[in-house]
Enzyme design. Sequence first.
Site, mmCIF file in Angstrom:
data_model
loop_
_atom_site.group_PDB
_atom_site.id
_atom_site.type_symbol
_atom_site.label_atom_id
_atom_site.label_comp_id
_atom_site.label_asym_id
_atom_site.label_seq_id
_atom_site.Cartn_x
_atom_site.Cartn_y
_atom_site.Cartn_z
ATOM 1 N N GLY A 32 1.020 -2.002 4.244
ATOM 2 C CA GLY A 32 1.592 -0.672 4.106
ATOM 3 C C GLY A 32 2.767 -0.440 5.029
ATOM 4 O O GLY A 32 3.934 -0.558 4.651
ATOM 5 N N SER A 33 2.465 -0.125 6.310
ATOM 6 C CA SER A 33 3.542 0.269 7.225
ATOM 7 C C SER A 33 4.549 -0.856 7.464
ATOM 8 O O SER A 33 5.748 -0.593 7.604
ATOM 9 C CB SER A 33 2.948 0.758 8.549
ATOM 10 N N SER A 55 0.836 -1.204 0.000
ATOM 11 C CA SER A 55 0.000 0.000 0.000
ATOM 12 C C SER A 55 0.868 1.250 0.000
ATOM 13 O O SER A 55 1.615 1.512 0.949
ATOM 14 C CB SER A 55 -0.913 0.001 1.223
ATOM 15 N N GLY A 57 -9.074 4.289 6.699
ATOM 16 C CA GLY A 57 -8.745 5.705 6.841
ATOM 17 C C GLY A 57 -7.287 5.978 7.174
ATOM 18 O O GLY A 57 -6.780 7.047 6.848
ATOM 19 N N HIS A 111 -8.123 1.255 -4.434
ATOM 20 C CA HIS A 111 -9.105 1.100 -3.351
ATOM 21 C C HIS A 111 -9.715 2.471 -3.073
ATOM 22 O O HIS A 111 -9.056 3.347 -2.524
ATOM 23 C CB HIS A 111 -8.355 0.544 -2.119
ATOM 24 N N MET A 123 -11.730 -5.344 4.950
ATOM 25 C CA MET A 123 -10.957 -4.416 5.778
ATOM 26 C C MET A 123 -10.744 -5.062 7.147
ATOM 27 O O MET A 123 -11.705 -5.446 7.820
ATOM 28 C CB MET A 123 -11.698 -3.086 5.941
ATOM 29 N N ASP A 147 -6.851 -6.136 4.018
ATOM 30 C CA ASP A 147 -6.181 -4.829 4.087
ATOM 31 C C ASP A 147 -6.255 -4.262 5.501
ATOM 32 O O ASP A 147 -7.354 -4.021 6.019
ATOM 33 C CB ASP A 147 -6.910 -3.897 3.099
ATOM 34 N N GLY A 148 -5.068 -4.037 6.111
ATOM 35 C CA GLY A 148 -5.007 -3.393 7.422
ATOM 36 C C GLY A 148 -4.328 -4.264 8.466
ATOM 37 O O GLY A 148 -4.791 -5.371 8.745
ATOM 38 N N MET A 153 -8.870 8.506 -0.588
ATOM 39 C CA MET A 153 -9.783 8.848 0.519
ATOM 40 C C MET A 153 -10.344 10.241 0.304
ATOM 41 O O MET A 153 -9.627 11.119 -0.201
ATOM 42 C CB MET A 153 -9.015 8.841 1.843
ATOM 43 N N MET A 169 -11.947 4.778 -1.093
ATOM 44 C CA MET A 169 -12.677 4.979 0.167
ATOM 45 C C MET A 169 -13.379 6.321 0.067
ATOM 46 O O MET A 169 -13.022 7.307 0.745
ATOM 47 C CB MET A 169 -11.684 4.939 1.341
ATOM 48 N N GLY A 208 -3.126 4.200 7.913
ATOM 49 C CA GLY A 208 -2.189 3.087 7.969
ATOM 50 C C GLY A 208 -1.764 2.855 9.415
ATOM 51 O O GLY A 208 -2.052 3.672 10.299
ATOM 52 N N GLY A 209 -1.121 1.730 9.650
ATOM 53 C CA GLY A 209 -0.500 1.470 10.953
ATOM 54 C C GLY A 209 -1.445 1.146 12.087
ATOM 55 O O GLY A 209 -1.076 1.276 13.257
ATOM 56 N N ASP A 264 -4.693 3.870 -2.186
ATOM 57 C CA ASP A 264 -5.840 4.217 -1.346
ATOM 58 C C ASP A 264 -6.289 5.646 -1.597
ATOM 59 O O ASP A 264 -5.603 6.592 -1.204
ATOM 60 C CB ASP A 264 -5.440 4.103 0.129
ATOM 61 N N HIS A 266 -1.048 -1.234 -4.433
ATOM 62 C CA HIS A 266 -2.319 -0.841 -3.829
ATOM 63 C C HIS A 266 -2.334 0.672 -3.611
ATOM 64 O O HIS A 266 -1.434 1.235 -2.992
ATOM 65 C CB HIS A 266 -2.473 -1.572 -2.494
HETATM 66 C C1 DX5 Z 1 -6.373 1.861 5.317
HETATM 67 C C2 DX5 Z 1 -5.901 1.548 3.921
HETATM 68 C C3 DX5 Z 1 -4.779 0.565 3.894
HETATM 69 C C4 DX5 Z 1 -3.542 0.992 4.638
HETATM 70 C C5 DX5 Z 1 -3.001 -0.239 5.300
HETATM 71 O O1 DX5 Z 1 -7.578 2.529 5.286
HETATM 72 O O2 DX5 Z 1 -6.948 1.018 3.126
HETATM 73 O O3 DX5 Z 1 -4.466 0.135 2.568
HETATM 74 O O4 DX5 Z 1 -2.552 1.565 3.828
HETATM 75 O O5 DX5 Z 1 -1.935 0.120 6.128
HETATM 76 P P1 DX5 Z 1 -1.249 -0.859 7.144
HETATM 77 O O6 DX5 Z 1 -0.730 -2.039 6.363
HETATM 78 O O7 DX5 Z 1 -0.149 -0.030 7.746
HETATM 79 O O8 DX5 Z 1 -2.279 -1.264 8.161
HETATM 80 ZN ZN ZN Z 2 -6.491 0.005 1.124
#
Ligand code: DX5
Ligand code: ZN
Length: 223
Positions: A197-198, A8, A142, A66, A137, A175-176, A37, A68, A144-145, A35, A33
């Site tokens: 992501g993180s 991500s 909304g 993705h 999800m 995801d998440g 928002m 959102m 990361g991390g 995101d 990926h």
């Molecule tokens: C959150 C996003 C994710 C996010 C995941 O709303 O849809 O794609 O980047 O981040 P991590 O892997 O750090 O939880």
């Molecule tokens: Zn995502």
Amino acid sequence: MKPIISPSLLSADFANLQRDVEMLNRSEADWLHMDVMDGVFVPNISFGFPVLEAVSKISKKPLDVHLMIVKPERYVAQTAKCGAMMMTVHYEACTHLHRTVQEIHAAGMKAGVSLNPSTPVSVLEDIIGDVELVLLMSVNPGFGGQKFIENTIQKVQRLRQLIQQSGSHALIEVDGGVQADTAPRLVQAGTDALVSGSYIFKASDPIAVIRSLKELDTETKSV
Ligand code: DX5
Ligand code: ZN
């Protein structure tokens, strides 16, 4: 089966996006990926179509987009124009999901539908045969991390059953909070694609982390 890995970009260094996308190009990642928002569907704003378009020009990995955002059907053509391979919309954001899925297909993309943690997989019964991907999800979308919500493991198992019973070919993506201890359990539960992501971008060697995720299969016990 080895999982599809979709890093991500939300956790990348936005001041060095080209450097990070080129790093992913050299890695074993399968997808990229992205995101989007809107600050309405989720309490955060990330990036929009100009960034998608710029990244699509330098990414060698297919874009796994993705959205959102509320009423994502407004942006089908724009998402396609950015070269997205997959356009995933939220079940909770679409009044006429079936129509939106048809429009995504007509625009030449694969269609994904995403569920928030509180939305049960049973709502997908009448759409599962029409989509190529379900994105579960495993955090409230909304940011990361965030911490992984454990119920997602059972949700993956229930979704796997629904897919088998219906004869659908939809992939299951999560995801998440996907990292060292959650990734192997998700794959064992029947997840096809991991978004992370993180865990990837905060690592000192992101390419090695991507490789370790890619090496997971249903027999693997830990990363
Ligand atoms: C959150 C996003 C994710 C996010 C995941 O709303 O849809 O794609 O980047 O981040 P991590 O892997 O750090 O939880
Ligand atoms: Zn995502």
